[in-house]
Write a protein that holds these residues in place. Sequence first.
Motif, PDB file in Angstrom:
ATOM      1  N   GLU A 204       0.826  -1.210   0.000  1.00  0.00           N
ATOM      2  CA  GLU A 204       0.000   0.000   0.000  1.00  0.00           C
ATOM      3  C   GLU A 204       0.861   1.261   0.000  1.00  0.00           C
ATOM      4  OE1 GLU A 204      -3.286   2.261   2.848  1.00  0.00           O
ATOM      5  OE2 GLU A 204      -3.049   0.080   2.990  1.00  0.00           O
ATOM      6  N   SER A 207       2.543   1.793  -3.412  1.00  0.00           N
ATOM      7  CA  SER A 207       1.703   1.470  -4.579  1.00  0.00           C
ATOM      8  C   SER A 207       1.841   2.478  -5.707  1.00  0.00           C
ATOM      9  CB  SER A 207       0.234   1.377  -4.153  1.00  0.00           C
ATOM     10  OG  SER A 207      -0.216   2.620  -3.623  1.00  0.00           O
ATOM     11  N   GLU A 208       2.263   3.694  -5.390  1.00  0.00           N
ATOM     12  CA  GLU A 208       2.397   4.730  -6.423  1.00  0.00           C
ATOM     13  C   GLU A 208       3.844   4.926  -6.857  1.00  0.00           C
ATOM     14  OE1 GLU A 208       0.482   8.276  -5.104  1.00  0.00           O
ATOM     15  OE2 GLU A 208      -1.481   7.318  -4.846  1.00  0.00           O
ATOM     16  N   GLU A 209       4.710   4.007  -6.480  1.00  0.00           N
ATOM     17  CA  GLU A 209       6.116   4.071  -6.883  1.00  0.00           C
ATOM     18  C   GLU A 209       6.359   3.045  -7.995  1.00  0.00           C
ATOM     19  OE1 GLU A 209       8.586   6.160  -5.806  1.00  0.00           O
ATOM     20  OE2 GLU A 209       6.993   7.210  -4.731  1.00  0.00           O
ATOM     21  N   PRO A 210       6.333   3.461  -9.274  1.00  0.00           N
ATOM     22  CA  PRO A 210       6.462   2.491 -10.381  1.00  0.00           C
ATOM     23  C   PRO A 210       7.811   1.799 -10.447  1.00  0.00           C
ATOM     24  CG  PRO A 210       6.584   4.745 -11.208  1.00  0.00           C
ATOM     25  CD  PRO A 210       6.188   4.844  -9.761  1.00  0.00           C
ATOM     26  N   LYS A 261      10.076   7.229   1.479  1.00  0.00           N
ATOM     27  CA  LYS A 261       8.662   7.574   1.330  1.00  0.00           C
ATOM     28  C   LYS A 261       7.830   6.978   2.475  1.00  0.00           C
ATOM     29  CE  LYS A 261       4.681   7.404  -1.765  1.00  0.00           C
ATOM     30  NZ  LYS A 261       4.360   8.831  -1.528  1.00  0.00           N
TER      31      LYS A 261
END
Length: 451
Positions: A204, A207-210, A261
């Motif tokens: 979670e 989740s926005e870290e490609p 992060k």
Amino acid sequence: MSDISSDETLRGARRNLKIGSTAGSVLFNQLRQRTGFGGDRAREAEALKEALGTLRGPLVKFAQLISSLPDLLPPEYARELAELQSNAPPMGRPFVKRRMAHELGQGWRKQFADFELEPKAAASLGQVHRAQMHDGREVACKLQYPGMQDTVESDLKQAGWLLTMFERYEGSVRTGRIVEELKERIFEELDYSLEFRRIAMYREMLSEEPGVHVPEPISELSTNRLLTAEWLPGRPIMEAADYPQEVRDEIATQMFRLWYKPLYDYAVIHGDPHFGNYTIREDRSINLLDYGCIRVFPAHFVEGVIRLYEALRDDDRDKAAYAYRCWNFQNLSNDLVDALNDWARFIYGPVLTDNPQSVNATNNVEIGRRKVEEVRKLLKEAGGVEMPREFVFMDRASVGLGALFMRLDARVNWHRLFNEMVAGFDVDTVAARQQDLLARHNHPAAQAADL
């Protein structure tokens, strides 16, 4: 099961004898040096590493942890133990079969289309086997060695005694709280159901870290002593040292974001910077593989991280003292704050200058060793310091990640990367966000979260 545990008592006795005799020999030679009778520290340190490296269990991990903290060990010991790896042989095939039956039942093989009895990796507390599920998915099965609960209790008693002896003869840092912290974290690593929840949390948070991949855990094939998760293909991260500069820089940036992060957004940090915990995919993205050592901080601890940066940037002793109080340092005199700041400038060095740079320029190993000796003297002159529990894994993360960046010789504007990530930080927002995360994943730290 009796066939699993029948020889654990004898094995434990032999282990304790080996640890005790090695530690006793080292400490005896330390006393000889103190009384002027000489001694070869480098040889003793190498012997200690070799003795511990043939063991499984927490003492290996404990030694790795304390080697990364300033002033806890003489530099010769720190260098050797930082490179410590367990060389103990893995569990044999018959033993693996019995352990798997103990965790999943006698029909455990039917739950896999294929299961490799030879481990792909062996660590201090368990070993990893590659397997395939009936739907074709490749998975990694982390199987804990038998008798680890008793081994942890025994090892940590001896480790605490050893560290106390080194503190008495070598240190300007009081280690009681550090030992408490390490014990608690290592005991947590025995609970694979807790690690299962941590993986879900990291899926979670990232989740926005490609550029980062977190495996999917498999609940029906996991227990308190067996953790099954998606197999993530990749190459050892140190192979990236031969990549072109721009690729190394991209990987370092992804690693920085992977670590920090979760810290700045949720006050959670991955506490094990071992290089083997990361691999690189074909597209140069990063796999994060191990979640046994995760530290959940109070949100005000992260505020201290940011305020200390501002204090060093602005040469503000009062703000630095506030930051150290956020980290639970006690009895802060001006001399003690100045001594701590001296170490902090070394750790924060790469983010204090607004230009692309290698951390080698400000944070290289030889400079670090000299800095530790300088800080040792300053701390002694300031009357010593009781190291807070919360400081242990934050310091280790910084040192461990810096070592990786040095190996990659990455040239990144760390200053801008850091400031972008902490922009808009609000301690109450982070505390609320953390509490929501922990509650959603039924994490035991939820009730203790700092609100």
